[in-house]
Design a protein around this motif. Structure first.
Motif, PDB file in Angstrom:
ATOM      1  N   GLY A 102       0.787  -1.358  -0.154  1.00 46.27           N
ATOM      2  CA  GLY A 102       0.208   0.266   0.206  1.00 46.27           C
ATOM      3  C   GLY A 102       0.560   1.552   0.230  1.00 46.27           C
ATOM      4  N   ILE A 103      -0.217   2.345  -0.631  1.00 43.27           N
ATOM      5  CA  ILE A 103       0.666   4.001  -1.010  1.00 43.27           C
ATOM      6  C   ILE A 103      -0.069   4.238  -0.282  1.00 43.27           C
ATOM      7  N   PRO A 104       1.195   5.501   1.352  1.00 37.84           N
ATOM      8  CA  PRO A 104       0.989   6.682   2.244  1.00 37.84           C
ATOM      9  C   PRO A 104      -0.356   7.198   1.246  1.00 37.84           C
ATOM     10  N   LEU A 105      -1.289   7.765   2.321  1.00 33.78           N
ATOM     11  CA  LEU A 105      -2.737   7.884   1.857  1.00 33.78           C
ATOM     12  C   LEU A 105      -2.029   9.440   1.441  1.00 33.78           C
ATOM     13  N   LYS A 106      -1.847  10.102   1.906  1.00 25.86           N
ATOM     14  CA  LYS A 106      -1.350  11.852   1.191  1.00 25.86           C
ATOM     15  C   LYS A 106      -0.615  11.311  -0.099  1.00 25.86           C
ATOM     16  N   LYS A 107      -0.247  10.559  -0.808  1.00 27.53           N
ATOM     17  CA  LYS A 107       0.144   9.965  -2.039  1.00 27.53           C
ATOM     18  C   LYS A 107      -1.129   9.392  -2.260  1.00 27.53           C
ATOM     19  N   VAL A 108      -1.862   8.376  -2.482  1.00 29.66           N
ATOM     20  CA  VAL A 108      -3.294   8.059  -3.311  1.00 29.66           C
ATOM     21  C   VAL A 108      -4.230   9.455  -3.303  1.00 29.66           C
ATOM     22  N   ARG A 109      -3.799  10.721  -1.969  1.00 27.43           N
ATOM     23  CA  ARG A 109      -5.232  11.595  -2.344  1.00 27.43           C
ATOM     24  C   ARG A 109      -4.770  12.092  -3.376  1.00 27.43           C
ATOM     25  N   GLU A 110      -3.090  12.317  -4.056  1.00 26.54           N
ATOM     26  CA  GLU A 110      -2.326  13.351  -4.486  1.00 26.54           C
ATOM     27  C   GLU A 110      -2.826  12.289  -6.209  1.00 26.54           C
ATOM     28  N   ILE A 111      -2.659  11.305  -5.807  1.00 25.88           N
ATOM     29  CA  ILE A 111      -2.539  10.215  -7.477  1.00 25.88           C
ATOM     30  C   ILE A 111      -4.258  10.533  -8.066  1.00 25.88           C
ATOM     31  N   CYS A 112      -5.505  10.137  -7.143  1.00 25.92           N
ATOM     32  CA  CYS A 112      -6.767  10.393  -7.241  1.00 25.92           C
ATOM     33  C   CYS A 112      -7.068  11.624  -7.279  1.00 25.92           C
ATOM     34  N   THR A 113      -6.950  12.584  -7.096  1.00 29.76           N
ATOM     35  CA  THR A 113      -6.660  14.188  -7.695  1.00 29.76           C
ATOM     36  C   THR A 113      -6.398  13.909  -9.406  1.00 29.76           C
ATOM     37  N   CYS A 114      -5.433  13.860  -9.728  1.00 28.73           N
ATOM     38  CA  CYS A 114      -5.193  13.845 -10.889  1.00 28.73           C
ATOM     39  C   CYS A 114      -5.902  13.199 -11.603  1.00 28.73           C
ATOM     40  N   ILE A 115      -6.194  11.461 -11.227  1.00 28.75           N
ATOM     41  CA  ILE A 115      -7.261  11.153 -12.715  1.00 28.75           C
ATOM     42  C   ILE A 115      -8.331  11.506 -12.203  1.00 28.75           C
ATOM     43  N   LEU A 116      -9.027  12.184 -11.177  1.00 24.55           N
ATOM     44  CA  LEU A 116     -10.348  12.902 -11.130  1.00 24.55           C
ATOM     45  C   LEU A 116      -9.926  14.001 -11.382  1.00 24.55           C
ATOM     46  N   ILE A 117      -9.433  14.647 -12.469  1.00 23.09           N
ATOM     47  CA  ILE A 117      -9.277  16.296 -13.163  1.00 23.09           C
ATOM     48  C   ILE A 117      -8.921  15.607 -14.296  1.00 23.09           C
ATOM     49  N   GLY A 118      -7.804  14.504 -14.568  1.00 24.73           N
ATOM     50  CA  GLY A 118      -8.291  13.374 -15.915  1.00 24.73           C
ATOM     51  C   GLY A 118      -9.594  12.779 -16.998  1.00 24.73           C
ATOM     52  N   LEU A 119     -10.102  12.499 -15.713  1.00 21.64           N
ATOM     53  CA  LEU A 119     -11.717  12.339 -16.003  1.00 21.64           C
ATOM     54  C   LEU A 119     -13.020  13.322 -16.198  1.00 21.64           C
ATOM     55  N   ASP A 120     -12.873  14.145 -15.291  1.00 22.71           N
ATOM     56  CA  ASP A 120     -13.992  14.832 -15.131  1.00 22.71           C
ATOM     57  C   ASP A 120     -13.167  16.030 -17.122  1.00 22.71           C
ATOM     58  N   TYR A 121     -11.824  15.656 -16.775  1.00 27.98           N
ATOM     59  CA  TYR A 121     -11.636  16.605 -18.990  1.00 27.98           C
ATOM     60  C   TYR A 121     -12.485  15.826 -19.739  1.00 27.98           C
ATOM     61  N   LEU A 122     -12.649  14.051 -19.743  1.00 29.77           N
ATOM     62  CA  LEU A 122     -12.986  14.035 -20.261  1.00 29.77           C
ATOM     63  C   LEU A 122     -14.403  13.182 -20.276  1.00 29.77           C
ATOM     64  N   HIS A 123     -14.752  13.276 -19.146  1.00 27.04           N
ATOM     65  CA  HIS A 123     -16.387  13.250 -19.393  1.00 27.04           C
ATOM     66  C   HIS A 123     -17.147  14.858 -19.700  1.00 27.04           C
ATOM     67  N   ARG A 124     -16.914  15.843 -18.839  1.00 30.77           N
ATOM     68  CA  ARG A 124     -17.898  16.675 -19.218  1.00 30.77           C
ATOM     69  C   ARG A 124     -17.539  17.898 -20.143  1.00 30.77           C
ATOM     70  N   GLU A 125     -16.236  17.989 -20.423  1.00 33.53           N
ATOM     71  CA  GLU A 125     -15.622  18.689 -21.676  1.00 33.53           C
ATOM     72  C   GLU A 125     -15.828  17.911 -23.497  1.00 33.53           C
ATOM     73  N   HIS A 126     -15.456  16.491 -22.876  1.00 29.73           N
ATOM     74  CA  HIS A 126     -15.834  16.096 -24.179  1.00 29.73           C
ATOM     75  C   HIS A 126     -16.881  14.449 -23.936  1.00 29.73           C
ATOM     76  N   GLY A 127     -17.029  14.275 -23.845  1.00 31.49           N
ATOM     77  CA  GLY A 127     -18.328  13.244 -23.340  1.00 31.49           C
ATOM     78  C   GLY A 127     -17.704  11.984 -23.798  1.00 31.49           C
TER      79      GLY A 127
END
Length: 443
Positions: free
Chosen positions: A141-166
């Motif tokens: 397992g990875i420290p939760l602080k690092k997990v949160r940072e990774i999750c932030t990147c993924i979520l910004i990417g997904l938000d871009y894919l979903h909302r801006e491009h469908g």
């Protein structure tokens, strides 16, 4: 270290089969080979998949390293490449501040070789996958602080894919999310300062079939030197680094199976362990399947274990075991979900119970985190409150990526290191429409 996973169904074997180097198959590449009229020069092989091989290449025009993805030449692989190019081209049309967390297509062209015409994609060179990062920690397992940072990147990417491009990715998993730089700095051509290979080494010739067969067999005997992305890779080749020193900024890659929400191609999507229940039940799907996969990835990052890893057994299928594992963690399926899918009657009786797996061992997520993974009560409570809405068995109730970015577990992250502040602007643009959103978290 690939800037794109060459296929969503990459093999766990060390190398592609020699038999695939034939008409309609892979293109044989030698270090120093030139592509696109000499603009791109092959440096070394990064990986492979069922559809393609991926090479580190040097772009002589822009003087930078790139990833060169060379597709098999048969018609079905050409069609798949054209689809991925279409998706990647659409993604690249967005604003630079948002596209930073999604892999970028730089160029594409056709290359003619002895095995046919191969479509080639040039993508930015990135680092190791999240799977390698999980393995680097020896599945602890990875420290939760690092997990949160990774999750932030993924979520910004997904938000871009979903909302801006469908666009629905449909195959989100640790192998398809890459760090922006390798874990091992010595593998990064940018940091080592090594000069690029600009021509074939003296005496080098294109590999003959017999030479390639011998080379593949030699590699099969050296598993510890593997460059593949399978779970069997050795991690001993990596120098020991404090996990806190590793840059965990990352990007979503591999859009070979992606689709537009209003133009889906198949009912069966997603890799097994990250597959949402509505896909198993053939109840239709939308952006929420990516959110389910994201939750599975977040759990795996934090614990080192897959959240769901179903197995077929005596009298029941892998699908039914998968549904049983979901029910043990999340409770009984809502009536609508247990009755509306095309395959619901294959698994559920009229009471909403599984037909062939009658005994379930219930274990709520928070209890699992505390008892098996030794999370503190505070960490388990906060993490489970973030994950449970994403794992709602009713797809329409799952929060969007945009909403997740406002969740308390995520929103306190310092965004500055992620370099999404563009030209001195704050996160105002990203937060438009988010301020009043509230997420109902599970209790």
């Amino acid at each position: 270290m690939m800037s794109c996973s060459p296929s969503s169904s990459s093999s766990e074997e060390e190398d592609e089969s020699f038999e695939s180097y034939r008409r309609g198959g892979y293109h044989a590449v030698k270090i120093g080979d030139q592509f696109a009229g000499g603009r791109y020069i092959a440096q070394k092989k990064l990986g492979w998949g069922q559809f393609s091989t991926v090479w580190l290449a040097y772009d002589t025009k822009d003087e930078k390293y790139v990833a060169l993805k060379i597709q098999k030449s048969a018609a079905q692989f050409v069609q798949a490449a054209l689809h991925e190019i279409d998706i990647l081209s659409a993604i690249g049309d967005g604003s630079p501040s948002h596209t930073k967390f999604v892999a970028q297509l730089i160029d594409h062209f056709k290359h003619t070789g002895p095995n046919g015409n191969h479509l080639c994609m040039v993508l930015e060179f990135l680092g190791d996958s999240l799977l390698r990062l999980i393995k680097y920690t020896r599945y602890k397992g990875i420290p939760l602080k690092k997990v949160r940072e990774i999750c932030t990147c993924i979520l910004i990417g997904l938000d871009y894919l979903h909302r801006e491009h469908g666009i629905i990715h449909t195959d989100l998993k640790p192998e398809n999310i890459l760090l922006i730089s390798p874990i091992n700095p010595s593998r990064d051509p940018l940091s080592t300062g090594a000069s690029p290979i600009l021509e074939r080494p003296e005496g080098s010739i294109s590999p003959s079939p017999s030479h390639m067969e011998k080379r593949l067999k030699r590699r099969a005997r050296r598993m510890s030197m593997s460059l593949s992305m399978g779970r069997g890779d050795s991690i001993d080749e990596y120098p020991k680094r404090n996990i806190e020193e590793i840059d965990v900024r990352c990007k979503i890659v591999d859009f070979g199976n992606a689709c537009w929400a209003d133009n889906q191609f198949t009912d069966l999507v997603q890799t097994r362990q990250y597959r949402a229940p509505e896909v198993i039940l053939q109840a239709g799907y939308s952006y929420s399947i990516d959110m389910w996969s994201f939750a599975c990835i977040a759990f795996e990052l934090a614990t080192g274990d897959m959240l769901f890893n179903p197995r077929a057994g005596q009298g029941f299928s892998e699908d039914e075991d998968h549904l049983a594992l979901m029910m043990e963690l999340l409770g009984k399926f809502p009536k609508k979900m247990a009755t509306s899918g095309a395959k619901c009657k294959d698994f559920f009786d009229r009471f909403g119970d599984l037909k062939r797996i009658r005994r379930l061992k219930m274990c709520p997520l928070k209890k699992l985190l505390v008892e098996r993974y030794k999370f503190s009560e505070k960490d388990a409570n906060e993490f489970s409150e973030f994950l449970l809405p994403l794992l709602d068995l009713s797809p329409e109730k799952r929060p969007s990526a945009q909403q997740c970015l406002q969740h308390p577990w995520i929103k306190d992250i310092d965004y500055a290191p992620f370099d999404i502040i563009n030209n001195g602007n704050s996160l105002e643009n990203l937060n438009v429409g988010m301020r009043n959103l509230q997420i109902a978290v599970g209790k």
